[in-house]
Structures are given as C-alpha cells and as structure tokens.
Scaffold this active site. Structure first.
Site, PDB file in Angstrom:
ATOM      1  N   ASP A 104       3.016   1.359   4.358  1.00 25.47           N
ATOM      2  CA  ASP A 104       2.781   1.178   2.932  1.00 25.47           C
ATOM      3  C   ASP A 104       4.071   1.289   2.134  1.00 25.47           C
ATOM      4  O   ASP A 104       4.691   2.352   2.089  1.00 25.47           O
ATOM      5  CB  ASP A 104       1.776   2.240   2.465  1.00 25.47           C
ATOM      6  N   ASP A 316       6.471  -5.935  -4.295  1.00 26.35           N
ATOM      7  CA  ASP A 316       5.591  -5.328  -3.303  1.00 26.35           C
ATOM      8  C   ASP A 316       5.218  -6.348  -2.235  1.00 26.35           C
ATOM      9  O   ASP A 316       4.506  -7.313  -2.517  1.00 26.35           O
ATOM     10  CB  ASP A 316       4.334  -4.794  -3.989  1.00 26.35           C
TER      11      ASP A 316
END
Length: 436
Positions: A104, A316
């Site tokens: 992540d 991201d």
C-alpha cells in the site's frame, strides 16, 4: 483540498485499483526489480473466473472509492483503507517465513499477523511466530521509531513499544513493534536481505481483509517508518514502476514492474520532472498540478478553485481513475465534450459520467497534465477506458475526497521517485516489453 463530506450518488466515481502481487525477479547490490501481477489476472490468488468483466470493474470502483474517501482523514490514528490492491511476496525472520501482504502506497507501517494471536483473520499461510526467529527484536519504548504517525504505547513491564492502527474502513491491527530481517527473493542466491527493519507484529487484527489471501500490510508510503524510507540509503532513495495497460494483463504479456535503487533511475530523452510537495501526512506523495489541457484549450486550476494550490494532488499507483473536485471535473468534462462531438451514453456500471457507445482513437483529444515544471502528455488509453463491450468512458471522475492522479493516467509511463531530491519523473514507455 476540499473538506470530506458525505458523497452523493451522482458523484460516486470510484477508482479502479491496479492490483498486483510483487514477485521477485532480480537483485544486484542496491538494485532490484519486482514483477507486478494484476489482481484480476489468472495469476492472482484474488482471481475469480466466475465474475464477469463488468463485475470485476464494479468491485474495483467500490474498493477505490473507499480508498479515496479514507485519504481525507487527518487523524494520526486513522490511515487509508487497508483494502489495497497490491500484494507483495516477501519473507521475514530467521529462518525466513514467507508472507503475502497488501502492498500500500498509502500506508507506512509494514505488519503481519503474529503468534500468539488474540484475534486474527484467516490466512492460508502459517502465522509468524516471533519466538522462533533469531533476528526478531522488540522495539524499546525510547526508540524514535516508537513515535510514528500512528498510535503507540509502552508496555511498562517489558519496556517495549506497541502500536494501534485503525484504517479508514474500520479495520484495525494492534500489536508490538520490532526490528526484523526482511528478504525478497525465492532462493538464497538471488535474495536481497534488509536487516533491522521496523515492522508490526499484529496480535489483534480484524476488518475487511480479503479472506485468507493475505497476512498483513506492506507500507510503501513516504513516512519515516515505511519500507521505502527504511530502505533509504540502500536504494539511494529511488524507486520507480512501469505499468502495463489493464487490458494487457494476461500470461502472454510481460508484467508490470517496480524497480528499486539504480534500476529505478528514469533518464534519457523526453523525461519531465516535477517536485514532490512537503505536506502532512508524509505518507502520501503530493504533486502540484497547475492545470489540464484538452487539445489547445487549457483549464487553469488557480482560476477555478482556491482548493488547488501547492501539493494539490496525490500521486497514487493504487488508484486507477484520476479524481478531481467537482468544480474542476465538471469544467474538464465540458471541454472533452466540446472536442468529441458524438452522442453520449450511460455507463452500464453507473459510475462514470462521460461515456460513448464507440470511440475511435482519432477522435480522442490529446490531454496534457500541467504539473509544476512538467507537462505530461497522455495517450488515448490513459484517458478513456472500456467499461463494457458497448461503452467507452472518460477515465477521470469527480470526488468529494482528496484529488488523486491515478493509475490509468500512469500506464505506459516510467514513473520514477527520487526521495533524496524530492521529485518525480515521467517518461513515456512501452511497459509491456521486457526492457521495463
């Protein structure tokens, strides 16, 4: 940044997360590269052959919206949703124990489920037993790492540090902080060994983890306790990735890849570079996006919204759609419609707002992202995505959460992070070749 408020159905535009397993491929001193396997590819343990293409897309939209909304939190004890879309294979401890963690970029602490376990979610592999590892060392209360961007506590009897992480979807992990050896690679000859890495040993974990397919979180964010930051000097503060378009995720096409160290340098002709902005929390990778052009017409964010200043968008790799505040998105969509003079149709998923029944590449306008000091020119497959056999939709969306520069816009680009020089570089590339 806009305040995070309850979303309304017509702005529920969730992001597909390119979901992957990191599989080790190469390691030479301070450089190594890892394959990325898409969550919905047949190579993934998450692959469900009974789901249709539309169902997989719809599930990805839902997961991504949760992630986008969770970025709104400014609390030190609440971090983005654990429902990340990457998995990383690695080993911890001595002797090494293989684990499979959700990788992540929006989290820092790397943790795995550990024995003894007061409450754990089911996992396929054996739980890590710290008492059987010769390299496991509990972190002292006085350690600097005991005061990370999450809740910590001190066991007054043992004088060791504990942690408490609550994710944006109410999942959580409680446990002990420790230093441990982490290894990448499937054999001793090809392994990269990282010693004294701070990890979390979770003894109480629950929430929306995906059944028995993973055993924890691998933190790839920018905070001090993340795996990327702790690898720091060994990789020169550099990592990069090259992501193949989602429609190419099959066994016959070379996988997307992530690179560390010297392998991660993005150089050569047509490289553009933009600075990373320093903002709280340090976990996220903030860029400054000054505007977007559709063809020759430019939308200057500073003239539209006071919310778009320095560090106004998060880069991201885990979010596929590019998400803007509604006042920005509505103007951008209007500009695209003006360029594509065709009838629109409804998205069968009910998620994206600008769709066409069919759209030739020639009719898709050139869209340029004007980052500070870097103009990134997107190709047709960076801006439109097929949501069914009968619809093609604009891969940008409105959100009341945090603006995000997503994964579809990054495919077929080498995206390089240099955390020492605090900058990100982009270079157009064919990520489906073995060269990347």
């Amino acid at each position: 940044m806009a305040n995070c408020v309850k979303h309304y159905s017509f702005f529920i535009i969730s992001a597909i997360l390119v979901s992957s397993i990191f599989a080790f491929t190469k390691a030479i001193n301070n450089e190594f590269s890892i394959d990325l396997i898409h969550r919905d590819s047949p190579d993934s343990p998450f692959y469900n052959p009974s789901l249709s293409f539309t169902e997989r897309m719809n599930n990805s939209f839902h997961r991504s919206f949760i992630r986008s909304n969770s970025f709104c939190s400014r609390s030190a004890v609440v971090v983005p949703s654990n429902n990340g879309e990457y998995l990383m294979k690695l080993s911890i401890g001595t002797p090494p124990v293989r684990i499979l963690g959700v990788a992540d970029t929006g989290s820092d602490l790397t943790w795995t489920q550990c024995l003894p376990c007061k409450k754990c979610f089911k996992q396929q592999t054996h739980l890590f037993n710290p008492t059987k590892s010769s390299t496991y060392k509990p972190l002292p209360c006085g350690s600097q790492m005991c005061h990370g961007a999450f809740s910590t506590s001190c066991n007054r009897t043992k004088r060791t540090c504990g942690y408490h992480i609550t994710y944006g979807d109410d999942s959580y992990s409680f446990g002990d902080l420790a230093t441990e050896t982490i290894r990448f690679g499937s054999s001793e000859k090809s392994q990269v060994s990282l010693k004294n890495i701070v990890i979390g040993c979770g003894h109480n974990n629950a929430g929306t983890f995906s059944g028995d397919k993973e055993s924890g979180i691998v933190g790839l964010g920018g905070g001090s306790v993340s795996l990327i930051s702790q690898m720091g000097s060994s990789i020169g503060g550099k990592f990069s990735y090259c992501l193949t378009p989602f429609y190419q995720h099959n066994s016959s096409v070379p996988k997307s890849r992530i690179h560390f160290g010297a392998n991660a340098i993005v150089s050569g002709n047509k490289v553009v570079t933009t600075p990373l902005a320093k903002k709280f929390p340090a976990t996220f990778y903030y860029l400054t996006l000054e505007g977007v052009s559709v063809g020759k017409k430019r939308l200057d964010f500073r003239k539209v919204s006071f919310s778009y200043g320095e560090g106004n968008i998060i880069l991201d790799s885990g979010t596929v759609l590019t998400l803007f505040l509604p006042e920005i998105y509505v103007k951008l969509e209007t500009m695209v419609k003006e360029q594509i003079k065709l009838p629109t149709v409804a998205d069968p998923l009910g998620a994206l707002s600008l769709c066409y029944k069919s759209l030739s590449i020639e009719k898709i306008p050139i869209i340029t992202m004007h980052f500070k000091g870097a103009d990134v020119i997107l190709g047709p497959f960076n801006t439109f995505v097929g949501t069914s056999e009968s619809s093609v939709c604009f891969a940008f969306a409105a959100t009341y959460g945090v603006p995000i520069y997503g994964n579809i816009a990054q495919t077929n680009f080498l995206v390089g992070y240099d955390l020492k020089k605090k900058r990100v570089s982009f270079k157009a590339a064919d990520c489906s070749t073995k060269l990347h």
